[in-house]
Design a protein around this motif. Structure first.
Motif, PDB file in Angstrom:
ATOM      1  N   ARG B  47       0.825  -1.204   0.000  1.00 12.52           N
ATOM      2  CA  ARG B  47       0.000   0.000   0.000  1.00 12.52           C
ATOM      3  C   ARG B  47       0.857   1.251   0.000  1.00 12.52           C
ATOM      4  O   ARG B  47       0.579   2.203  -0.731  1.00 12.52           O
ATOM      5  N   ALA B  86      -9.777  -5.904   5.713  1.00  8.10           N
ATOM      6  CA  ALA B  86     -11.004  -5.148   5.432  1.00  8.10           C
ATOM      7  C   ALA B  86     -11.112  -3.949   6.387  1.00  8.10           C
ATOM      8  O   ALA B  86     -11.465  -2.837   5.974  1.00  8.10           O
ATOM      9  N   ARG B  87     -10.750  -4.183   7.643  1.00 11.15           N
ATOM     10  CA  ARG B  87     -10.793  -3.116   8.651  1.00 11.15           C
ATOM     11  C   ARG B  87      -9.827  -1.988   8.287  1.00 11.15           C
ATOM     12  O   ARG B  87     -10.055  -0.820   8.614  1.00 11.15           O
ATOM     13  N   ARG B  88      -8.739  -2.372   7.577  1.00 12.97           N
ATOM     14  CA  ARG B  88      -7.763  -1.344   7.166  1.00 12.97           C
ATOM     15  C   ARG B  88      -8.116  -0.727   5.808  1.00 12.97           C
ATOM     16  O   ARG B  88      -7.248  -0.201   5.101  1.00 12.97           O
ATOM     17  N   ASP B  89      -9.368  -0.872   5.409  1.00 17.25           N
ATOM     18  CA  ASP B  89      -9.896  -0.201   4.211  1.00 17.25           C
ATOM     19  C   ASP B  89      -9.306  -0.675   2.895  1.00 17.25           C
ATOM     20  O   ASP B  89      -9.172   0.115   1.944  1.00 17.25           O
ATOM     21  N   ALA B  90      -8.944  -1.956   2.817  1.00 21.77           N
ATOM     22  CA  ALA B  90      -8.597  -2.502   1.511  1.00 21.77           C
ATOM     23  C   ALA B  90      -9.886  -2.778   0.747  1.00 21.77           C
ATOM     24  O   ALA B  90     -10.948  -2.932   1.335  1.00 21.77           O
ATOM     25  N   ALA B  91      -9.780  -2.813  -0.585  1.00 19.74           N
ATOM     26  CA  ALA B  91     -10.906  -3.241  -1.416  1.00 19.74           C
ATOM     27  C   ALA B  91     -10.776  -4.764  -1.562  1.00 19.74           C
ATOM     28  O   ALA B  91     -10.172  -5.274  -2.494  1.00 19.74           O
ATOM     29  N   GLN B 114     -15.465  -5.317  -1.961  1.00 25.20           N
ATOM     30  CA  GLN B 114     -16.001  -4.322  -1.032  1.00 25.20           C
ATOM     31  C   GLN B 114     -14.915  -3.290  -0.775  1.00 25.20           C
ATOM     32  O   GLN B 114     -13.771  -3.664  -0.549  1.00 25.20           O
ATOM     33  N   GLY B 115     -15.273  -2.017  -0.803  1.00 33.09           N
ATOM     34  CA  GLY B 115     -14.321  -0.975  -0.434  1.00 33.09           C
ATOM     35  C   GLY B 115     -13.626  -0.352  -1.633  1.00 33.09           C
ATOM     36  O   GLY B 115     -13.773  -0.806  -2.772  1.00 33.09           O
ATOM     37  N   ASN B 116     -12.839   0.700  -1.376  1.00 32.25           N
ATOM     38  CA  ASN B 116     -12.225   1.484  -2.454  1.00 32.25           C
ATOM     39  C   ASN B 116     -10.723   1.631  -2.331  1.00 32.25           C
ATOM     40  O   ASN B 116     -10.120   2.397  -3.062  1.00 32.25           O
ATOM     41  N   GLY B 117     -10.092   0.947  -1.413  1.00 33.32           N
ATOM     42  CA  GLY B 117      -8.648   1.085  -1.243  1.00 33.32           C
ATOM     43  C   GLY B 117      -7.878   0.223  -2.216  1.00 33.32           C
ATOM     44  O   GLY B 117      -8.329  -0.063  -3.326  1.00 33.32           O
ATOM     45  N   LYS B 119      -6.683  -2.932  -4.017  1.00 37.31           N
ATOM     46  CA  LYS B 119      -7.389  -4.185  -4.264  1.00 37.31           C
ATOM     47  C   LYS B 119      -6.614  -5.355  -3.659  1.00 37.31           C
ATOM     48  O   LYS B 119      -5.423  -5.515  -3.933  1.00 37.31           O
TER      49      LYS B 119
END
Lengths: 204, 204
Positions: B47, B86-91, B114-117, B119
């Motif tokens: 990331r 997921a909690r750390r905002d990954a997609a 799910q999510g926008n961070g 992939k």
């Protein structure tokens, strides 16, 4: 995790013909012709060891986007190799899209396997997507090619480049840094020695 | 043949958990829990570098034939990892057969991304054949996973073991001999340095 002895099916990616030619001051297309004799030596080694099946990456549909002299050169090298291997009583099968103009007409008769010797699958005008989309009509197009145990690639590249993706799923991958026209029997000896040291798990 | 900079999509095969445990006198299933934190470190490194997409080999349908304590341990490690990522905002997207009892119910909601961070594709109860036979109904089942540029495998094995065969066709393959729980950021630094030195040809 059993140790293995001899692979039952080996794939060969004979890469580096153009870089070999350039390194000798030749034009790139001149490299392919120097790939035929090493391929025949390797064929004889595999046959004498009793390996039941080999697959060789000839050329792909992507490769045919290269300049015409290169295209003609690798096409002609593949035809020469196939004809000589057939003459030596291999059970030859050509795997590739024969509906295209780029498929050599001389090889049409080998789209189904001919002969009873060691199985030799030569990929000619092959494309991994062409292979897999056969599933839409029931099965992959290379369904007569068995699962690979070992893949040996010359020329240093550590990638499959679209080589038989289904048969490659559990294959061990050995890379030789030398270019293919510089093939030496020791390369394959080393690959086989390395192969025997690997554990076979098949995901279990 | 252009030189590359950063891969846009990297695959990770975190192998060697059981051998690592055995080498420390632990029972095999105890190895999996030690694979979670290295995976989170690697996630943060990717990331921070701006790599847009990563895929991680969690477990396969073949793996589920292992003894029950192992099965429970890798299943639980995958759930913990997925929840934390997921909690750390990954997609996050889970890729695998959710129609089977072996698919963790907690992860059902992530079968679509799910999510926008960044992939993150985590393979859970995945099987290459399950993936490819999707073609019979129009497309592979992992069609939302993009082509891989680089695959890094820990544990010394030089094989794909069924990892995303379609996305792997042109990927460069880098092997780390250390077991996965012994992950160090330098392993990935070295893989990226090596990747930058490779030619990208895509068969052209």
């Amino acid at each position: 995790m059993a140790k293995r002895s001899l692979p039952r099916h080996v794939g060969f990616i004979p890469d580096g013909n153009r870089r070999w030619a350039a390194s000798r001051g030749l034009s790139k297309e001149q490299g392919y012709g120097f790939g035929i004799d090493p391929g025949l030596v390797l064929f004889e080694i595999c046959r004498s060891l009793g390996i039941p099946e080999i697959s060789i990456y000839g050329f792909t549909q992507d490769n045919t986007k290269r300049p015409i002299p290169q295209r003609e050169a690798f096409r002609s090298a593949c035809v020469s190799y196939a004809m000589e291997v057939a003459r030596r009583d291999a059970a030859l099968m050509i795997v590739g899209d024969e509906t295209s103009d780029l498929f050599p007409p001389e090889l049409r008769g080998f789209r189904t396997r001919q002969g009873n010797g060691m199985k030799v699958n030569l990929l000619v005008n092959y494309d991994w997507e062409w292979d897999l989309v056969g599933l839409r009509e029931g099965n992959i197009r290379s369904h007569d090619v068995s699962r690979l145990d070992l893949i040996v690639r010359w020329g240093g590249g550590r990638r499959l480049s679209g080589f038989l993706p289904v048969q490659s799923v559990y294959a061990d991958f050995y890379v030789v840094d030398e270019y293919w026209p510089d093939f030496k029997p020791e390369h394959f000896d080393q690959a086989l020695r390395w192969f025997r040291e690997q554990d076979q798990t098949l995901g279990g």
